[in-house]
Structure formats: structure tokens, C-alpha cells
Design a protein around this motif. Structure first.
Motif, PDB file in Angstrom:
ATOM      1  N   ALA A 135       0.812  -1.394  -0.432  1.00  0.00           N
ATOM      2  CA  ALA A 135       0.043  -0.004   0.271  1.00  0.00           C
ATOM      3  C   ALA A 135       0.674   1.432  -0.132  1.00  0.00           C
ATOM      4  CB  ALA A 135      -1.251   0.259   1.278  1.00  0.00           C
ATOM      5  N   ARG A 136       1.939   1.135   0.361  1.00  0.00           N
ATOM      6  CA  ARG A 136       3.433   2.419   0.838  1.00  0.00           C
ATOM      7  C   ARG A 136       3.823   2.412  -0.223  1.00  0.00           C
ATOM      8  NH1 ARG A 136       2.968   5.581   4.915  1.00  0.00           N
ATOM      9  NH2 ARG A 136       5.473   5.873   4.113  1.00  0.00           N
ATOM     10  N   LYS A 137       3.811   2.134  -1.616  1.00  0.00           N
ATOM     11  CA  LYS A 137       5.041   1.942  -2.814  1.00  0.00           C
ATOM     12  C   LYS A 137       4.655   2.798  -3.136  1.00  0.00           C
ATOM     13  CE  LYS A 137       5.060  -2.886  -4.367  1.00  0.00           C
ATOM     14  NZ  LYS A 137       4.677  -3.904  -4.532  1.00  0.00           N
ATOM     15  N   GLY A 138       6.044   3.436  -3.404  1.00  0.00           N
ATOM     16  CA  GLY A 138       6.354   4.335  -4.311  1.00  0.00           C
ATOM     17  C   GLY A 138       6.405   6.041  -3.153  1.00  0.00           C
ATOM     18  N   PHE A 139       6.277   5.072  -1.677  1.00  0.00           N
ATOM     19  CA  PHE A 139       6.382   6.511  -0.407  1.00  0.00           C
ATOM     20  C   PHE A 139       7.834   6.119  -0.146  1.00  0.00           C
ATOM     21  CE2 PHE A 139       1.903   6.316  -1.599  1.00  0.00           C
ATOM     22  CZ  PHE A 139       1.635   8.088  -1.511  1.00  0.00           C
ATOM     23  N   GLY A 140       8.355   6.870   0.559  1.00  0.00           N
ATOM     24  CA  GLY A 140       9.336   7.079   1.249  1.00  0.00           C
ATOM     25  C   GLY A 140       9.169   6.784   2.988  1.00  0.00           C
ATOM     26  N   PRO A 141      10.068   5.948   3.895  1.00  0.00           N
ATOM     27  CA  PRO A 141       9.751   5.662   5.390  1.00  0.00           C
ATOM     28  C   PRO A 141       9.362   6.734   6.240  1.00  0.00           C
ATOM     29  CG  PRO A 141      11.892   5.431   4.300  1.00  0.00           C
ATOM     30  CD  PRO A 141      11.392   6.506   3.614  1.00  0.00           C
ATOM     31  N   ALA A 142       9.607   8.005   5.509  1.00  0.00           N
ATOM     32  CA  ALA A 142       8.735   8.736   6.689  1.00  0.00           C
ATOM     33  C   ALA A 142       7.872   9.535   5.912  1.00  0.00           C
ATOM     34  CB  ALA A 142       9.977  10.352   6.935  1.00  0.00           C
ATOM     35  N   ASP A 143       7.214   9.606   4.779  1.00  0.00           N
ATOM     36  CA  ASP A 143       6.172   9.931   3.699  1.00  0.00           C
ATOM     37  C   ASP A 143       4.800  10.241   4.358  1.00  0.00           C
ATOM     38  OD1 ASP A 143       8.260  11.208   1.990  1.00  0.00           O
ATOM     39  OD2 ASP A 143       7.687   9.972   0.759  1.00  0.00           O
ATOM     40  N   ARG A 144       3.914  11.101   4.088  1.00  0.00           N
ATOM     41  CA  ARG A 144       2.275  10.691   4.692  1.00  0.00           C
ATOM     42  C   ARG A 144       2.445  10.308   3.501  1.00  0.00           C
ATOM     43  NH1 ARG A 144      -1.372  15.906   6.923  1.00  0.00           N
ATOM     44  NH2 ARG A 144      -3.262  14.577   6.535  1.00  0.00           N
ATOM     45  N   CYS A 145       1.034   9.191   4.005  1.00  0.00           N
ATOM     46  CA  CYS A 145       0.189   8.183   2.985  1.00  0.00           C
ATOM     47  C   CYS A 145      -1.235   7.867   3.449  1.00  0.00           C
ATOM     48  CB  CYS A 145       1.327   6.518   2.333  1.00  0.00           C
ATOM     49  SG  CYS A 145       0.712   5.873   1.573  1.00  0.00           S
ATOM     50  N   ASN A 146      -1.670   7.840   2.492  1.00  0.00           N
ATOM     51  CA  ASN A 146      -2.856   7.311   3.193  1.00  0.00           C
ATOM     52  C   ASN A 146      -3.372   6.569   2.331  1.00  0.00           C
ATOM     53  OD1 ASN A 146      -3.597   9.293   1.387  1.00  0.00           O
ATOM     54  ND2 ASN A 146      -5.500  10.443   2.687  1.00  0.00           N
ATOM     55  N   ASN A 147      -3.024   6.170   1.697  1.00  0.00           N
ATOM     56  CA  ASN A 147      -3.539   5.309   0.448  1.00  0.00           C
ATOM     57  C   ASN A 147      -4.412   3.573   1.322  1.00  0.00           C
ATOM     58  OD1 ASN A 147      -2.334   6.378  -1.749  1.00  0.00           O
ATOM     59  ND2 ASN A 147      -0.716   4.877  -1.978  1.00  0.00           N
ATOM     60  N   ILE A 148      -4.998   2.902   1.100  1.00  0.00           N
ATOM     61  CA  ILE A 148      -6.322   2.448   1.638  1.00  0.00           C
ATOM     62  C   ILE A 148      -5.406   0.947   1.413  1.00  0.00           C
ATOM     63  CG2 ILE A 148      -7.940   0.810   1.820  1.00  0.00           C
ATOM     64  CD1 ILE A 148      -8.503   2.951   2.724  1.00  0.00           C
ATOM     65  N   ILE A 149      -5.413  -0.128   2.903  1.00  0.00           N
ATOM     66  CA  ILE A 149      -4.432  -1.250   2.448  1.00  0.00           C
ATOM     67  C   ILE A 149      -5.868  -2.208   2.154  1.00  0.00           C
ATOM     68  CG2 ILE A 149      -3.469  -3.185   3.893  1.00  0.00           C
ATOM     69  CD1 ILE A 149      -2.331  -1.408   5.885  1.00  0.00           C
ATOM     70  N   SER A 150      -5.628  -2.749   0.818  1.00  0.00           N
ATOM     71  CA  SER A 150      -6.853  -3.545   0.505  1.00  0.00           C
ATOM     72  C   SER A 150      -7.380  -5.305   1.638  1.00  0.00           C
ATOM     73  CB  SER A 150      -6.404  -3.728  -1.166  1.00  0.00           C
ATOM     74  OG  SER A 150      -6.380  -5.405  -1.266  1.00  0.00           O
ATOM     75  N   LYS A 151      -8.557  -4.398   1.688  1.00  0.00           N
ATOM     76  CA  LYS A 151      -9.076  -6.283   2.140  1.00  0.00           C
ATOM     77  C   LYS A 151      -8.830  -7.117   1.461  1.00  0.00           C
ATOM     78  CE  LYS A 151     -12.684  -3.892   4.401  1.00  0.00           C
ATOM     79  NZ  LYS A 151     -12.707  -1.938   4.021  1.00  0.00           N
ATOM     80  N   PRO A 152      -8.376  -7.563   0.250  1.00  0.00           N
ATOM     81  CA  PRO A 152      -8.136  -8.628  -0.839  1.00  0.00           C
ATOM     82  C   PRO A 152      -6.896  -8.887  -0.308  1.00  0.00           C
ATOM     83  CG  PRO A 152      -9.806  -7.139  -2.071  1.00  0.00           C
ATOM     84  CD  PRO A 152      -8.973  -6.875  -0.369  1.00  0.00           C
ATOM     85  N   ALA A 153      -6.411  -7.922  -0.085  1.00  0.00           N
ATOM     86  CA  ALA A 153      -5.292  -8.149   0.609  1.00  0.00           C
ATOM     87  C   ALA A 153      -4.356  -8.874   1.460  1.00  0.00           C
ATOM     88  CB  ALA A 153      -4.013  -7.245  -0.126  1.00  0.00           C
ATOM     89  N   MET A 154      -5.024  -8.581   2.636  1.00  0.00           N
ATOM     90  CA  MET A 154      -4.924  -8.507   4.219  1.00  0.00           C
ATOM     91  C   MET A 154      -5.504  -9.793   4.198  1.00  0.00           C
ATOM     92  SD  MET A 154      -6.357  -5.480   5.111  1.00  0.00           S
ATOM     93  CE  MET A 154      -6.904  -5.630   7.367  1.00  0.00           C
ATOM     94  N   ALA A 155      -6.846  -9.902   3.383  1.00  0.00           N
ATOM     95  CA  ALA A 155      -7.226 -11.691   3.765  1.00  0.00           C
ATOM     96  C   ALA A 155      -6.633 -12.630   3.437  1.00  0.00           C
ATOM     97  CB  ALA A 155      -8.148 -11.701   2.865  1.00  0.00           C
ATOM     98  N   GLU A 156      -5.936 -12.051   1.598  1.00  0.00           N
ATOM     99  CA  GLU A 156      -4.466 -13.567   1.131  1.00  0.00           C
ATOM    100  C   GLU A 156      -4.012 -13.761   2.010  1.00  0.00           C
ATOM    101  OE1 GLU A 156      -1.861 -14.039  -2.672  1.00  0.00           O
ATOM    102  OE2 GLU A 156      -3.708 -12.580  -3.152  1.00  0.00           O
ATOM    103  N   TYR A 157      -3.048 -12.674   2.649  1.00  0.00           N
ATOM    104  CA  TYR A 157      -1.745 -12.073   3.151  1.00  0.00           C
ATOM    105  C   TYR A 157      -1.713 -13.249   4.592  1.00  0.00           C
ATOM    106  CZ  TYR A 157       2.447 -11.163   5.817  1.00  0.00           C
ATOM    107  OH  TYR A 157       3.768 -11.460   6.156  1.00  0.00           O
TER     108      TYR A 157
END
Length: 139
Positions: A111-133
Motif C-alpha cells: 500500500a505504501r509503494k512509491g512512498f519513502g519511510p517518512a512520507d505521509r501516505c493515506n493509501n488504503i490497505i486492500s481488504k483482499p490483500a489483507m485476507a490473502e496475506y
């Protein structure tokens, strides 16, 4: 417990509920913030009451139900037992330990792809990705 720890425990209960029951436990999304997954609804509710690493204080609801009684009355017995199991697995960790754990897992990382470690990000963590992982973590 700290707001940080609360957010991570909510995330893990949602993630493992998605993995096991194949549907969400709570009606909310988690965003991939710098310090790990965050429920915006919970953050907005608590932002004036807590700081990231400071313990929250709970006061009884108007109906005088404890948090456990409130949750118990909202879930099936199987869901309640599952939530207790997940909390038992993760509640011994500190907020920073839970943060580090989420930072090592694919749903937050992706969900944070393209963001640096300290960059503000409010991308949604996908529910299907959560379920699968997290389903893979169960077996």
C-alpha cells in the motif's frame, strides 16, 4: 494502552477476521500511515484524547457496558473467540513492536509503494490483500 497499540490490534483483528471468516469485522478501511495501519474513523474519534505513545483511558459507555460486554453482544460466539485468540497472540507486544511487525508485512508495504519511510501516505490497505496475506499465515 497507547493509541499506536490500539490501532495495530484493531488492524490485526480485522486482518485475521478477513482471513478466517472471509468478511470484515469492522466497517472501516485501514490506511498505510508512517507508523503502520490506521483506522481513520478510530483516529478521528481519539485524536483529541490521545498521543501516539501515551496510554488511552477508557470510561464506561452510557449503558454501563464494559468494552468486553459491548463486543460480546455484537459478535457471534465464534467471532468473539477468534478475536480473543488474535488479541492473545498480539497483545503481549508493545505498540512499537506491533508497528515494526506491520512494516515487515506485504499488505502495508504494498500500500505504501512509491512512498519513502517518512512520507505521509493515506493509501488504503486492500481488504483482499489483507485476507490473502493473513490467510497464508494461518496455515
Amino acid at each position: 494502552m497507547s493509541h499506536l497499540k490500539l490501532q495495530k490490534l484493531l488492524y490485526y483483528t480485522q486482518a485475521y477476521h478477513l482471513a478466517y471468516f472471509k468478511n470484515p469485522l469492522i466497517d472501516d478501511d485501514f490506511e498505510a500511515w508512517v507508523h503502520g495501519p490506521v483506522s481513520r474513523k478510530v483516529f478521528d474519534l481519539l485524536k483529541d484524547k490521545s498521543l501516539l505513545y501515551v496510554d488511552l483511558k477508557y470510561t464506561a459507555e452510557e449503558n454501563n457496558q464494559s468494552p468486553v460486554e459491548h463486543v460480546q453482544s455484537s459478535l457471534t460466539r465464534e467471532q468473539f473467540d477468534w478475536v480473543n485468540y488474535v488479541l492473545g497472540e498480539f497483545s503481549t507486544l508493545t505498540g512499537p513492536e506491533l508497528e515494526a511487525l506491520t512494516h515487515s508485512e506485504a499488505p502495508w508495504i504494498d500500500a505504501r509503494k512509491g512512498f519513502g519511510p517518512a512520507d505521509r501516505c493515506n493509501n488504503i490497505i486492500s481488504k483482499p490483500a489483507m485476507a490473502e496475506y493473513y490467510r497464508q499465515q494461518l496455515y
